[in-house]
Design a protein around this motif. Structure first.
Motif, PDB file in Angstrom:
ATOM      1  N   VAL A   1       4.591  11.133   5.588  1.00 33.59           N
ATOM      2  CA  VAL A   1       3.149  10.903   5.596  1.00 33.59           C
ATOM      3  C   VAL A   1       2.713  10.527   4.179  1.00 33.59           C
ATOM      4  O   VAL A   1       3.384  10.881   3.199  1.00 33.59           O
ATOM      5  N   PRO A   2       1.609   9.793   4.031  1.00 36.86           N
ATOM      6  CA  PRO A   2       1.167   9.338   2.704  1.00 36.86           C
ATOM      7  C   PRO A   2       1.025  10.455   1.673  1.00 36.86           C
ATOM      8  O   PRO A   2       1.372  10.269   0.506  1.00 36.86           O
ATOM      9  N   THR A   3       0.498  11.610   2.084  1.00 41.74           N
ATOM     10  CA  THR A   3       0.302  12.691   1.111  1.00 41.74           C
ATOM     11  C   THR A   3       1.618  13.204   0.540  1.00 41.74           C
ATOM     12  O   THR A   3       1.656  13.684  -0.598  1.00 41.74           O
TER      13      THR A   3
ATOM     14  N   SER B   1       0.847  -1.195   0.000  1.00 39.92           N
ATOM     15  CA  SER B   1       0.000   0.000   0.000  1.00 39.92           C
ATOM     16  C   SER B   1       0.878   1.238   0.000  1.00 39.92           C
ATOM     17  O   SER B   1       2.028   1.219   0.468  1.00 39.92           O
TER      18      SER B   1
ATOM     19  N   ARG C   1       0.473   3.764   1.809  1.00 37.30           N
ATOM     20  CA  ARG C   1       0.673   4.182   3.199  1.00 37.30           C
ATOM     21  C   ARG C   1       1.903   3.528   3.820  1.00 37.30           C
ATOM     22  O   ARG C   1       2.720   4.189   4.469  1.00 37.30           O
ATOM     23  N   GLU C   2       2.053   2.198   3.630  1.00 36.38           N
ATOM     24  CA  GLU C   2       3.184   1.527   4.260  1.00 36.38           C
ATOM     25  C   GLU C   2       4.505   1.865   3.567  1.00 36.38           C
ATOM     26  O   GLU C   2       5.561   1.911   4.208  1.00 36.38           O
TER      27      GLU C   2
ATOM     28  N   ARG D   1       5.429   5.150   5.024  1.00 38.85           N
ATOM     29  CA  ARG D   1       5.908   4.961   6.389  1.00 38.85           C
ATOM     30  C   ARG D   1       7.343   4.452   6.412  1.00 38.85           C
ATOM     31  O   ARG D   1       8.140   4.830   7.277  1.00 38.85           O
TER      32      ARG D   1
END
Length: 223
Positions: A62-64, A51, A53-54, A57
């Motif tokens: 941050v994802p954005t 993903s 997100r990971e 990370r």
């Protein structure tokens, strides 16, 4: 001069050039961290299972913030292909242009590149038949480009003047497939096995070259 500070309206401003350099360095560092994090995560589960997100990370962002570096996960995957297969294709092109380039030297050169970027090539070998259709297509396209360049090289050999385009393509595909299989074995091997895999691939390529030399083109065999 870079590094100097100027007082403006009571505020200390760092030189703009230095600030820009620092920003670019941070951006390059984060981009590299995203690529390295992707390789580490994909080694366990494959690229298609990751993903955004990971991956973000893993790089400490941050994802954005991911979108400051890549337009999408597919864009990130394409970048990894560029850093691996595309870079190898361009490097091989330069090696083949040398008048004194030998087959064994070219094969060993390939493995030298793989050794330096072992995690990257391990990723590409796995994803060549992995779950991400976009990544499979990108890798396949780059391998096809290598085949086409080898076809062009073979077509310039006077000894192969009578060969059909299909025969040239089959020979080029066999050469590329053999090296690709060797790379797959190499990245999965223990360090003590690496040299044997390289030399085995060199021998396989020499045998293929001998077979090419002895092949009777179909248009002649039908006469």
């Amino acid at each position: 001069m870079s590094g100097e500070a100027t007082m403006v309206n009571g505020c200390m401003l760092t030189d703009v050039t230095e600030q820009a350099g620092t920003r670019n360095e941070r951006k390059a560092h984060t981009r590299a961290a995203l690529l390295e994090g992707t390789l580490a995560l994909a080694a366990d589960r494959g690229f298609a299972a990751l993903s955004l997100r990971e991956i973000a990370r893993s790089a400490g962002i941050v994802p954005t913030a991911f979108y400051r570096h890549f337009a999408s996960l597919d864009d990130l995957g394409a970048t990894l292909v560029d850093e691996g297969v595309t870079a190898l294709r361009l490097a091989l092109r330069e090696v083949r242009r040398k008048p004194d380039a030998h087959l064994a030297d070219t094969v060993r050169f390939v493995f030298d590149q793989v050794r330096v970027k072992r995690a990257l090539f391990g990723f590409l070998i796995r994803e060549r038949h992995g779950g991400s259709a976009a990544l499979r297509q990108a890798i396949s396209l780059e391998l096809q480009l290598i085949v086409r360049e080898i076809v062009a090289d073979l077509s310039r050999l006077r000894a192969l003047d009578a060969w059909s385009t299909t025969e040239l393509e089959i020979a080029a595909d066999l050469l590329v497939s053999t090296v690709t299989d060797g790379i797959a074995a190499f990245v999965a091997s223990a360090p003590r096995e690496e040299s044997a895999i390289v030399e085995r691939t060199v021998m396989q390529m020499r045998l293929i070259a001998l077979g090419i030399g002895g092949w009777v083109p179909s248009r002649l065999s039908e006469d």
